[in-house]
Design a protein around this motif. Sequence first.
Motif, PDB file in Angstrom:
ATOM      1  N   ARG A 173     -31.877  56.904 -49.719  1.00  0.00           N
ATOM      2  CA  ARG A 173     -30.440  56.251 -50.264  1.00  0.00           C
ATOM      3  C   ARG A 173     -30.814  55.857 -51.449  1.00  0.00           C
ATOM      4  O   ARG A 173     -31.849  55.463 -52.077  1.00  0.00           O
ATOM      5  CB  ARG A 173     -29.729  55.692 -49.549  1.00  0.00           C
ATOM      6  CG  ARG A 173     -30.226  53.674 -48.816  1.00  0.00           C
ATOM      7  CD  ARG A 173     -29.257  53.137 -48.381  1.00  0.00           C
ATOM      8  NE  ARG A 173     -29.047  53.915 -47.135  1.00  0.00           N
ATOM      9  CZ  ARG A 173     -29.933  54.307 -46.018  1.00  0.00           C
ATOM     10  NH1 ARG A 173     -31.380  53.526 -45.965  1.00  0.00           N
ATOM     11  NH2 ARG A 173     -29.787  54.506 -45.126  1.00  0.00           N
ATOM     12  N   VAL A 174     -29.604  55.413 -52.761  1.00  0.00           N
ATOM     13  CA  VAL A 174     -29.902  54.875 -53.913  1.00  0.00           C
ATOM     14  C   VAL A 174     -29.260  54.239 -54.142  1.00  0.00           C
ATOM     15  O   VAL A 174     -27.473  54.325 -54.483  1.00  0.00           O
ATOM     16  CB  VAL A 174     -29.976  55.990 -55.560  1.00  0.00           C
ATOM     17  CG1 VAL A 174     -30.101  55.045 -55.876  1.00  0.00           C
ATOM     18  CG2 VAL A 174     -31.236  56.939 -54.788  1.00  0.00           C
ATOM     19  N   THR A 198     -42.653  48.014 -62.810  1.00  0.00           N
ATOM     20  CA  THR A 198     -41.556  47.251 -60.985  1.00  0.00           C
ATOM     21  C   THR A 198     -40.334  46.979 -62.814  1.00  0.00           C
ATOM     22  O   THR A 198     -39.963  47.296 -63.337  1.00  0.00           O
ATOM     23  CB  THR A 198     -42.299  45.505 -61.903  1.00  0.00           C
ATOM     24  OG1 THR A 198     -42.716  44.942 -63.412  1.00  0.00           O
ATOM     25  CG2 THR A 198     -43.305  46.078 -61.313  1.00  0.00           C
ATOM     26  N   GLU A 199     -39.237  46.180 -61.669  1.00  0.00           N
ATOM     27  CA  GLU A 199     -38.171  45.715 -61.842  1.00  0.00           C
ATOM     28  C   GLU A 199     -38.265  44.844 -63.842  1.00  0.00           C
ATOM     29  O   GLU A 199     -37.703  45.224 -65.221  1.00  0.00           O
ATOM     30  CB  GLU A 199     -37.519  44.863 -61.473  1.00  0.00           C
ATOM     31  CG  GLU A 199     -36.257  45.705 -60.081  1.00  0.00           C
ATOM     32  CD  GLU A 199     -35.926  44.758 -59.598  1.00  0.00           C
ATOM     33  OE1 GLU A 199     -34.282  45.275 -59.136  1.00  0.00           O
ATOM     34  OE2 GLU A 199     -36.547  44.160 -58.104  1.00  0.00           O
ATOM     35  N   PRO A 224     -43.811  55.093 -58.969  1.00  0.00           N
ATOM     36  CA  PRO A 224     -42.746  54.208 -58.550  1.00  0.00           C
ATOM     37  C   PRO A 224     -42.214  54.785 -57.319  1.00  0.00           C
ATOM     38  O   PRO A 224     -41.359  53.698 -56.363  1.00  0.00           O
ATOM     39  CB  PRO A 224     -41.578  54.178 -59.474  1.00  0.00           C
ATOM     40  CG  PRO A 224     -41.846  55.121 -60.671  1.00  0.00           C
ATOM     41  CD  PRO A 224     -43.006  55.760 -60.607  1.00  0.00           C
ATOM     42  N   ILE A 225     -42.028  56.172 -57.119  1.00  0.00           N
ATOM     43  CA  ILE A 225     -41.539  56.450 -56.234  1.00  0.00           C
ATOM     44  C   ILE A 225     -42.135  57.636 -55.435  1.00  0.00           C
ATOM     45  O   ILE A 225     -43.178  59.005 -55.636  1.00  0.00           O
ATOM     46  CB  ILE A 225     -40.103  57.967 -56.060  1.00  0.00           C
ATOM     47  CG1 ILE A 225     -39.087  57.224 -57.169  1.00  0.00           C
ATOM     48  CG2 ILE A 225     -39.163  58.996 -54.372  1.00  0.00           C
ATOM     49  CD1 ILE A 225     -37.278  58.007 -57.553  1.00  0.00           C
ATOM     50  N   THR A 260     -32.982  47.930 -52.407  1.00  0.00           N
ATOM     51  CA  THR A 260     -34.100  47.643 -53.193  1.00  0.00           C
ATOM     52  C   THR A 260     -34.610  47.820 -53.981  1.00  0.00           C
ATOM     53  O   THR A 260     -33.862  48.110 -54.655  1.00  0.00           O
ATOM     54  CB  THR A 260     -35.232  48.321 -52.116  1.00  0.00           C
ATOM     55  OG1 THR A 260     -35.032  49.336 -52.150  1.00  0.00           O
ATOM     56  CG2 THR A 260     -34.593  48.662 -50.205  1.00  0.00           C
ATOM     57  N   TRP A 261     -36.078  47.419 -54.758  1.00  0.00           N
ATOM     58  CA  TRP A 261     -36.355  46.919 -55.896  1.00  0.00           C
ATOM     59  C   TRP A 261     -36.811  48.945 -56.564  1.00  0.00           C
ATOM     60  O   TRP A 261     -35.713  48.936 -57.672  1.00  0.00           O
ATOM     61  CB  TRP A 261     -37.666  46.131 -56.335  1.00  0.00           C
ATOM     62  CG  TRP A 261     -39.011  47.101 -55.477  1.00  0.00           C
ATOM     63  CD1 TRP A 261     -39.152  46.297 -54.415  1.00  0.00           C
ATOM     64  CD2 TRP A 261     -39.896  47.176 -56.902  1.00  0.00           C
ATOM     65  NE1 TRP A 261     -40.540  47.088 -54.142  1.00  0.00           N
ATOM     66  CE2 TRP A 261     -40.476  47.409 -55.187  1.00  0.00           C
ATOM     67  CE3 TRP A 261     -39.501  47.875 -58.061  1.00  0.00           C
ATOM     68  CZ2 TRP A 261     -42.387  48.038 -55.759  1.00  0.00           C
ATOM     69  CZ3 TRP A 261     -40.902  48.300 -58.146  1.00  0.00           C
ATOM     70  CH2 TRP A 261     -42.112  48.664 -57.080  1.00  0.00           C
ATOM     71  N   LYS A 262     -37.564  49.042 -55.595  1.00  0.00           N
ATOM     72  CA  LYS A 262     -37.377  50.842 -56.351  1.00  0.00           C
ATOM     73  C   LYS A 262     -36.086  51.791 -56.433  1.00  0.00           C
ATOM     74  O   LYS A 262     -36.079  52.249 -57.180  1.00  0.00           O
ATOM     75  CB  LYS A 262     -38.374  51.067 -54.790  1.00  0.00           C
ATOM     76  CG  LYS A 262     -39.908  50.779 -55.204  1.00  0.00           C
ATOM     77  CD  LYS A 262     -41.055  51.762 -54.290  1.00  0.00           C
ATOM     78  CE  LYS A 262     -42.417  50.796 -55.332  1.00  0.00           C
ATOM     79  NZ  LYS A 262     -42.919  51.863 -54.491  1.00  0.00           N
ATOM     80  N   GLU A 263     -35.262  51.030 -55.283  1.00  0.00           N
ATOM     81  CA  GLU A 263     -33.481  51.551 -55.708  1.00  0.00           C
ATOM     82  C   GLU A 263     -33.034  51.461 -57.180  1.00  0.00           C
ATOM     83  O   GLU A 263     -32.447  52.482 -57.740  1.00  0.00           O
ATOM     84  CB  GLU A 263     -32.475  51.877 -54.287  1.00  0.00           C
ATOM     85  CG  GLU A 263     -33.549  52.557 -53.058  1.00  0.00           C
ATOM     86  CD  GLU A 263     -32.218  51.803 -52.338  1.00  0.00           C
ATOM     87  OE1 GLU A 263     -31.243  52.478 -52.098  1.00  0.00           O
ATOM     88  OE2 GLU A 263     -32.983  51.471 -50.937  1.00  0.00           O
ATOM     89  N   ARG A 264     -33.394  50.734 -57.446  1.00  0.00           N
ATOM     90  CA  ARG A 264     -32.435  49.694 -57.919  1.00  0.00           C
ATOM     91  C   ARG A 264     -33.500  50.354 -59.742  1.00  0.00           C
ATOM     92  O   ARG A 264     -32.414  50.681 -60.459  1.00  0.00           O
ATOM     93  CB  ARG A 264     -33.482  48.513 -58.577  1.00  0.00           C
ATOM     94  CG  ARG A 264     -32.063  47.309 -57.342  1.00  0.00           C
ATOM     95  CD  ARG A 264     -31.647  46.143 -57.709  1.00  0.00           C
ATOM     96  NE  ARG A 264     -32.833  45.771 -57.703  1.00  0.00           N
ATOM     97  CZ  ARG A 264     -33.440  44.568 -56.561  1.00  0.00           C
ATOM     98  NH1 ARG A 264     -32.658  44.912 -55.137  1.00  0.00           N
ATOM     99  NH2 ARG A 264     -34.788  44.226 -55.752  1.00  0.00           N
TER     100      ARG A 264
END
Length: 372
Positions: free
Chosen positions: A97-98, A69-70, A90-91, A102-106
């Motif tokens: 896109r990155v 998680t973050e 997590p992916i 969104t939290w997964k991109e972050r």
Amino acid sequence: MPLLRPPLHRVCALGRPPVRALMNLRELVSALNDFASPALAESWDNVGLLVEPSPPHTVNTLFLTNDLTEEVMEEAVQKKADLVLSYHPPIFAPLKRVTWKTWKERLVVRALENRIGIYSPHTAYDAIPHGVNNWLTKGLGTCTSVPLHPSTAPSSPAEGTHRVEFCADAEHLDAVLSKIKDIPEISCLTTLPVRVEGEEQTRVSLNCSQKALLEVVALLSQNSLLYHKTEILLLQKPLLPHTGMGRLCTLSEPLSLSDTVERIKGHLGLPHVRLALGAGRTLESPVKKVALCAGSGSSVLKGTEADVYLTGEMSHHDVLDAVANGISVILCEHSNTERGFLSELREALTIHLQNKINIIVSEKDRDPLQVA
């Protein structure tokens, strides 16, 4: 006046304090893949190295977590992790896109900004004999266990689904071999001189795919002598011992359902679990066989004969099906059936990696559900 002696320090066999060496990321990933081959993961899974900082990348600290998680990523940054091993990937769904949206991109952005790699083993760790499901069985006490869905050797046989063998005389051999070589997806073609009923012939053996098998049979059926001397074998990959999804555990001594629940709570460190009593069962009913699967076990457990199903979560209707069949169900929430394995994993990887790097377990990682 007595002499003052310096404090004693733990030293290695050579008389020097142990010194940890760094590991190159690719060297470490190779070692992690040796510990649990990604080929053992389910076909739908996304395992292995998911995020790689630009090489060369050196790893001093490996950071273990069940879920990235973050909050856990921030902990990894603060603890100067070089590689995060996240049991859950997590992916999973492809990222288009990155960005910071969104939290997964972050997570990906934060990882790359801080030169942190991300590796996920997921269902490969479910399958291995020294993995998550094996750890979960320890909560039952002394028992024997076998995989519910055994794994097969990922690289055996190397090619083809079927083997075709037939004998041909000199008159037909060259023509048949010429046509067979034109069929796609043929491999391991060999010939061997043999004597059949006093006649010199050649035994032909080949591996082929299901699609190619139809063409080979059609070709051989054009010659009744060849066709009647044809053998077709299904190439089955050998089962790997003690490896696969889920476990069916047979307890050395029966327990009451109530005692089984208490053992599971103690093993997982939980104050409570959810319990569905099988039809005709009570808390005092004896438990001899337990089918278990860490995480979400519906598809793995379904249809298995047991006294109890143990998993993290199941759908409402799958619980109803089990209960109707007299099977009690113990649900502990998804990641609660997995997270405790991390401490055992830390010790196992310390040995496997020969104590070359620091390995730490997240203190922020936790199941998102709690009782309010």
